[in-house]
Design an enzyme around this catalytic site. Structure first.
Site, PDB file in Angstrom:
ATOM      1  N   CYS A 155       8.219  15.088  48.480  1.00  0.00           N
ATOM      2  CA  CYS A 155       8.589  15.865  47.306  1.00  0.00           C
ATOM      3  C   CYS A 155       8.455  17.360  47.583  1.00  0.00           C
ATOM      4  O   CYS A 155       7.840  17.784  48.543  1.00  0.00           O
ATOM      5  CB  CYS A 155       7.747  15.495  46.090  1.00  0.00           C
ATOM      6  SG  CYS A 155       7.802  13.765  45.631  1.00  0.00           S
ATOM      7  N   ARG A 192      11.365  17.841  53.784  1.00  0.00           N
ATOM      8  CA  ARG A 192      10.169  17.096  53.405  1.00  0.00           C
ATOM      9  C   ARG A 192      10.490  15.658  53.020  1.00  0.00           C
ATOM     10  O   ARG A 192       9.599  14.814  52.958  1.00  0.00           O
ATOM     11  CB  ARG A 192       9.462  17.789  52.239  1.00  0.00           C
ATOM     12  CG  ARG A 192       8.881  19.139  52.601  1.00  0.00           C
ATOM     13  CD  ARG A 192       8.404  19.885  51.369  1.00  0.00           C
ATOM     14  NE  ARG A 192       7.296  19.209  50.719  1.00  0.00           N
ATOM     15  CZ  ARG A 192       6.020  19.438  50.993  1.00  0.00           C
ATOM     16  NH1 ARG A 192       5.683  20.302  51.922  1.00  0.00           N
ATOM     17  NH2 ARG A 192       5.061  18.804  50.342  1.00  0.00           N
ATOM     18  N   TRP A 214      10.624  12.227  45.628  1.00  0.00           N
ATOM     19  CA  TRP A 214      10.551  11.026  46.456  1.00  0.00           C
ATOM     20  C   TRP A 214       9.993   9.933  45.559  1.00  0.00           C
ATOM     21  O   TRP A 214       8.852  10.010  45.125  1.00  0.00           O
ATOM     22  CB  TRP A 214       9.638  11.270  47.663  1.00  0.00           C
ATOM     23  CG  TRP A 214       9.595  10.120  48.620  1.00  0.00           C
ATOM     24  CD1 TRP A 214       8.726   9.075  48.613  1.00  0.00           C
ATOM     25  CD2 TRP A 214      10.450   9.899  49.741  1.00  0.00           C
ATOM     26  NE1 TRP A 214       8.983   8.219  49.651  1.00  0.00           N
ATOM     27  CE2 TRP A 214      10.035   8.694  50.356  1.00  0.00           C
ATOM     28  CE3 TRP A 214      11.535  10.591  50.273  1.00  0.00           C
ATOM     29  CZ2 TRP A 214      10.667   8.195  51.490  1.00  0.00           C
ATOM     30  CZ3 TRP A 214      12.153  10.089  51.396  1.00  0.00           C
ATOM     31  CH2 TRP A 214      11.717   8.895  51.991  1.00  0.00           C
ATOM     32  N   ASN A 216       4.221  16.819  41.982  1.00  0.00           N
ATOM     33  CA  ASN A 216       4.047  16.048  43.214  1.00  0.00           C
ATOM     34  C   ASN A 216       2.732  15.292  43.119  1.00  0.00           C
ATOM     35  O   ASN A 216       1.746  15.819  42.600  1.00  0.00           O
ATOM     36  CB  ASN A 216       3.990  16.956  44.445  1.00  0.00           C
ATOM     37  CG  ASN A 216       5.316  17.599  44.757  1.00  0.00           C
ATOM     38  OD1 ASN A 216       6.338  17.242  44.176  1.00  0.00           O
ATOM     39  ND2 ASN A 216       5.306  18.550  45.665  1.00  0.00           N
ATOM     40  N   GLY A 217       2.685  14.076  43.670  1.00  0.00           N
ATOM     41  CA  GLY A 217       1.453  13.290  43.643  1.00  0.00           C
ATOM     42  C   GLY A 217       1.594  12.068  42.769  1.00  0.00           C
ATOM     43  O   GLY A 217       2.690  11.693  42.345  1.00  0.00           O
ATOM     44  N   GLU A 219       4.503   6.949  71.303  1.00  0.00           N
ATOM     45  CA  GLU A 219       5.233   8.060  70.712  1.00  0.00           C
ATOM     46  C   GLU A 219       6.730   7.944  70.981  1.00  0.00           C
ATOM     47  O   GLU A 219       7.556   8.217  70.101  1.00  0.00           O
ATOM     48  CB  GLU A 219       4.678   9.382  71.249  1.00  0.00           C
ATOM     49  CG  GLU A 219       5.394  10.626  70.763  1.00  0.00           C
ATOM     50  CD  GLU A 219       5.302  10.857  69.261  1.00  0.00           C
ATOM     51  OE1 GLU A 219       6.028  11.732  68.757  1.00  0.00           O
ATOM     52  OE2 GLU A 219       4.518  10.142  68.577  1.00  0.00           O
ATOM     53  N   LYS A 229       9.530   7.679  68.005  1.00  0.00           N
ATOM     54  CA  LYS A 229      10.646   8.616  67.855  1.00  0.00           C
ATOM     55  C   LYS A 229      11.976   7.877  67.746  1.00  0.00           C
ATOM     56  O   LYS A 229      12.830   8.209  66.927  1.00  0.00           O
ATOM     57  CB  LYS A 229      10.691   9.589  69.037  1.00  0.00           C
ATOM     58  CG  LYS A 229       9.657  10.669  68.982  1.00  0.00           C
ATOM     59  CD  LYS A 229       9.948  11.650  67.857  1.00  0.00           C
ATOM     60  CE  LYS A 229       8.695  12.373  67.420  1.00  0.00           C
ATOM     61  NZ  LYS A 229       7.761  11.562  66.637  1.00  0.00           N
ATOM     62  N   GLU A 288      12.180   6.222  64.313  1.00  0.00           N
ATOM     63  CA  GLU A 288      12.257   7.151  63.192  1.00  0.00           C
ATOM     64  C   GLU A 288      13.669   7.644  62.909  1.00  0.00           C
ATOM     65  O   GLU A 288      14.071   7.746  61.743  1.00  0.00           O
ATOM     66  CB  GLU A 288      11.370   8.384  63.468  1.00  0.00           C
ATOM     67  CG  GLU A 288       9.891   8.159  63.265  1.00  0.00           C
ATOM     68  CD  GLU A 288       9.108   9.425  63.527  1.00  0.00           C
ATOM     69  OE1 GLU A 288       8.263   9.780  62.690  1.00  0.00           O
ATOM     70  OE2 GLU A 288       9.322  10.070  64.570  1.00  0.00           O
ATOM     71  N   HIS A 339       0.769 -10.342  78.007  1.00  0.00           N
ATOM     72  CA  HIS A 339      -0.018 -11.096  77.041  1.00  0.00           C
ATOM     73  C   HIS A 339       0.778 -11.376  75.765  1.00  0.00           C
ATOM     74  O   HIS A 339       0.236 -11.350  74.659  1.00  0.00           O
ATOM     75  CB  HIS A 339      -1.310 -10.341  76.721  1.00  0.00           C
ATOM     76  CG  HIS A 339      -2.179 -10.145  77.914  1.00  0.00           C
ATOM     77  ND1 HIS A 339      -3.062 -11.100  78.374  1.00  0.00           N
ATOM     78  CD2 HIS A 339      -2.265  -9.105  78.784  1.00  0.00           C
ATOM     79  CE1 HIS A 339      -3.666 -10.658  79.455  1.00  0.00           C
ATOM     80  NE2 HIS A 339      -3.204  -9.439  79.731  1.00  0.00           N
ATOM     81  N   LYS A 379       8.449  14.493  55.653  1.00  0.00           N
ATOM     82  CA  LYS A 379       7.756  15.288  56.656  1.00  0.00           C
ATOM     83  C   LYS A 379       6.252  15.289  56.448  1.00  0.00           C
ATOM     84  O   LYS A 379       5.484  15.141  57.368  1.00  0.00           O
ATOM     85  CB  LYS A 379       8.290  16.726  56.635  1.00  0.00           C
ATOM     86  CG  LYS A 379       7.662  17.641  57.680  1.00  0.00           C
ATOM     87  CD  LYS A 379       8.007  17.203  59.078  1.00  0.00           C
ATOM     88  CE  LYS A 379       7.482  18.162  60.120  1.00  0.00           C
ATOM     89  NZ  LYS A 379       7.671  17.638  61.490  1.00  0.00           N
TER      90      LYS A 379
END
Length: 609
Positions: A2, A27, A75, A101-102, A482, A486, A489, A505, A604
């Site tokens: 948001c 964001r 969001w 926001n929140g 990582e 990426k 994402e 395994h 973000k």
């Protein structure tokens, strides 16, 4: 998650608010809205989708002519992605208008109480409930009503509130969600991120938890929700407008990958003394003795920040010889962690506002740990709440998928490990050698970036494959994680990262003909074992893409494609091996036609748990 923008001043608010929303698009959001209060009253417009849709709807309005307004990118949390649930929200009685926001955790109970008092609701959101609560408590003073309402709610919030009955007042407050106030000449810009402020002023202050600010065009008053006066600390924003502009690049992620050499030079500048063989970290000096005597370090973060923390675990134990653990911040506070005397907890976060990481930090400090922060955003919540720390100095990162912040975090953790190691066990000569290697990293990243076209060509050979494996050992096991993250994402390709030895395994069952298997196979202590793991994949028909050290002839015999990196000391190798994987993910997303900088379902800065 948001974004909030608010303005009170002498300029038309509409254009400024829309510009601010555009700067906050990175964001993550699914809808946007704006409210402007002027001589013709309160006017509100909302749109599901991008800010551009909201802007297009505003072209048909002539009434948005005031110089006081609030705007929001949402969001979805409470309620679906609909125009009715989009912010701003109003109450049903007192002309209150709010963006938020929140999450208000006790909104259901408050809503029931308000319905009993004949309030009606148009949305499914907790935000509308907060607006109605402020309206219920309003008696001619917006600031007083906001404070009274916030004393009744639990959860996280950053809010900006206006009222039709007070056309010259903007009231803002925060708890657990970031909010800054930019201070200009006869005007104030409020935003959840500095990027929406720097175009108008470089002087700003961050609200602390439970703080409320009342703004008019010629006055400012800051206090707590319990009416205790607060003196804000105005600071100079470091970000420049040019840093958040796209320039000649196609995407912010591309820009930020290629900015890494310059960004890391900034991270290192003034902090390395090669001649003396020492690291100078001003943010840690006041706590140096406590850090040297520490019995255990706990590094915590989420997502990409956790991967950098994992590399930090290797660095702290290898170079500083101090026991170190890594923790998912989201799990740390819920398992009653053991924090003994001499424990240092280090929170790693790009934004400094990650809700899970802040919660873990609170848990650690409540148990008596010394707290450190490794963050990028100056004045962020983690930076303000920790005992000491290190700023990354890599500049604003706009792309949702973190790149330069990751290498900045690893560089900062490397410097911290050397800082501690020299004070514990490392010799001057060992430090000098490692520092010299560290200073060479930006130049070596530039060498990797020169292979961008080759990496693009390799990537395009495999983008039709929907399942990938990424494998590494030692320092480069976190780079496997990582690299997989990426790719997931931004290209939406399923990828799994793991230690190379773990493949036998269970995951080896996934290997099928033509499956891309990315190995971080640079020369190091476990190089021969990685070669053996590669052979196991080849025997089952997998296609091997290797990240390897320049000049390695053995790897050419077993890998279909090779992404080269210069030779470097093994503890520093993650700073190089990650770069080809960043480019691989970027080119895969572009080739598949995805929105690189705004991947679906991602934000973000994750400011809710």
């Amino acid at each position: 998650m948001c974004g909030i923008v608010g303005y009170i001043g002498i300029s038309p608010a509409k254009g400024l608010l829309i510009e601010g929303l555009k700067r906050l698009e990175y964001r993550g959001y699914d809808s946007a809205g704006i409210a402007v209060l002027g001589d013709s009253g309160l006017h509100i417009e909302r749109a599901v989708g991008r800010v551009a849709k909201l802007e297009a709807k505003l072209e048909h309005h002539t009434a948005f002519d005031g110089s006081l307004g609030i705007a929001h990118t949402r969001w979805a949390t409470h309620g679906g992605v609909t125009e009715a649930n989009c912010h701003p929200h109003t109450d049903d009685k007192a002309g209150i208008c709010i963006v938020h926001n929140g999450i208000i955790e006790n909104y259901a109970a408050i809503r029931t109480w308000l319905e009993e008092r004949n309030h009606t609701f148009k949305s499914e959101t907790d935000t509308e409930v907060l607006a109605a609560l402020i309206g219920e408590l309003y008696d001619g003073d917006l600031e007083v009503a906001v404070k009274a309402a916030l004393r009744e709610v639990t959860g996280a919030y950053a809010i900006a509130v206006i009222c039709e009955n007070e056309p010259d007042v903007l009231v803002c407050a925060r708890k657990g969600s970031p909010l800054m106030v930019g201070v200009g000449a006869g005007e104030y810009v409020v935003a959840s991120d500095p990027s929406a402020i720097v175009a108008h002023t470089t002087r700003a202050f961050a609200l602390d938890d439970y703080n409320v600010v009342r703004l008019t065009r010629d006055s400012i008053r800051t206090s707590t929700i319990h009416n205790k006066a607060v003196t804000p600390k105005v600071m100079q924003l470091e970000a420049e407008l040019g840093q958040i502009e796209l320039g000649t690049y196609d995407h912010y992620m591309q820009k930020e990958i290629f900015e890494q050499p310059c960004a890391l030079r900034n991270t290192l500048r003034g902090r390395v003394d090669r001649d003396e063989g020492r690291i100078v970290l001003g943010g840690l000096l006041s706590r140096a003795k406590e850090l040297v005597r520490a019995r255990k370090f706990i590094l915590t973060g989420q997502g990409t920040a956790l991967h950098s923390a994992m590399i930090g675990e290797y660095l702290f134990e290898d170079l500083a010889k101090v026991p170190t653990e890594i923790e998912y911040a989201s799990e740390f506070r819920y398992r009653n962690p053991i924090v003994e005397e001499g424990t240092v907890v280090c929170a790693v976060s790009q934004s400094g506002e990650t809700a899970d990481t802040l919660a873990a930090l609170d848990e650690a400090t409540d148990k008596g740990a010394l707290s450190l922060g490794v963050v990028n955003v100056v004045g962020s919540s983690i930076a303000r709440q920790t005992d000491a720390g290190v700023y990354l100095r890599v500049g604003p990162e706009i792309g949702v998928a973190s790149t330069k912040a990751f290498t900045g975090q690893v560089t900062a953790l490397t410097m911290m490990a050397i800082f501690l190691g020299r004070r514990r066990l490392m010799s001057v000569e060992q430090c000098k050698q490692l520092i010299a290697e560290l200073e060479s990293i930006p130049d070596k990243i530039e060498q990797v970036l020169q292979q961008a076209d080759q990496i693009k060509a390799v990537t395009e050979k495999y983008i039709h494959r929907e399942n990938w494996l990424f494998m590494g050992r030692g320092y480069n096991y976190p780079i496997a994680l990582e690299g997989a993250l990426k790719l997931k994402e931004i290209s939406y390709i399923h990828a799994e990262g793991m230690p190379a030895a773990e493949m036998k395994h269970g995951p080896i069952a996934l290997i099928s003909e033509g499956m891309p298997a990315v190995f971080i196979a640079n020369r190091g202590a476990q190089y021969t074992k990685v070669l053996a793991n590669i052979e196991e994949v080849r025997a089952r028909g997998g296609h091997v893409i290797a990240v390897a050290t320049e000049g390695d002839t053995e790897i050419t015999k077993v890998a279909e494609d090779i992404l080269w990196v210069p030779e470097v000391a093994e503890p520093l190798s993650p700073l190089l091996t990650v770069v080809p994987l960043q480019l691989l993910a970027y080119y895969a997303a572009v080739a598949r036609g995805h929105d690189v900088d705004k991947p679906r379902n991602l934000a973000k800065s994750v400011t809710v748990e």
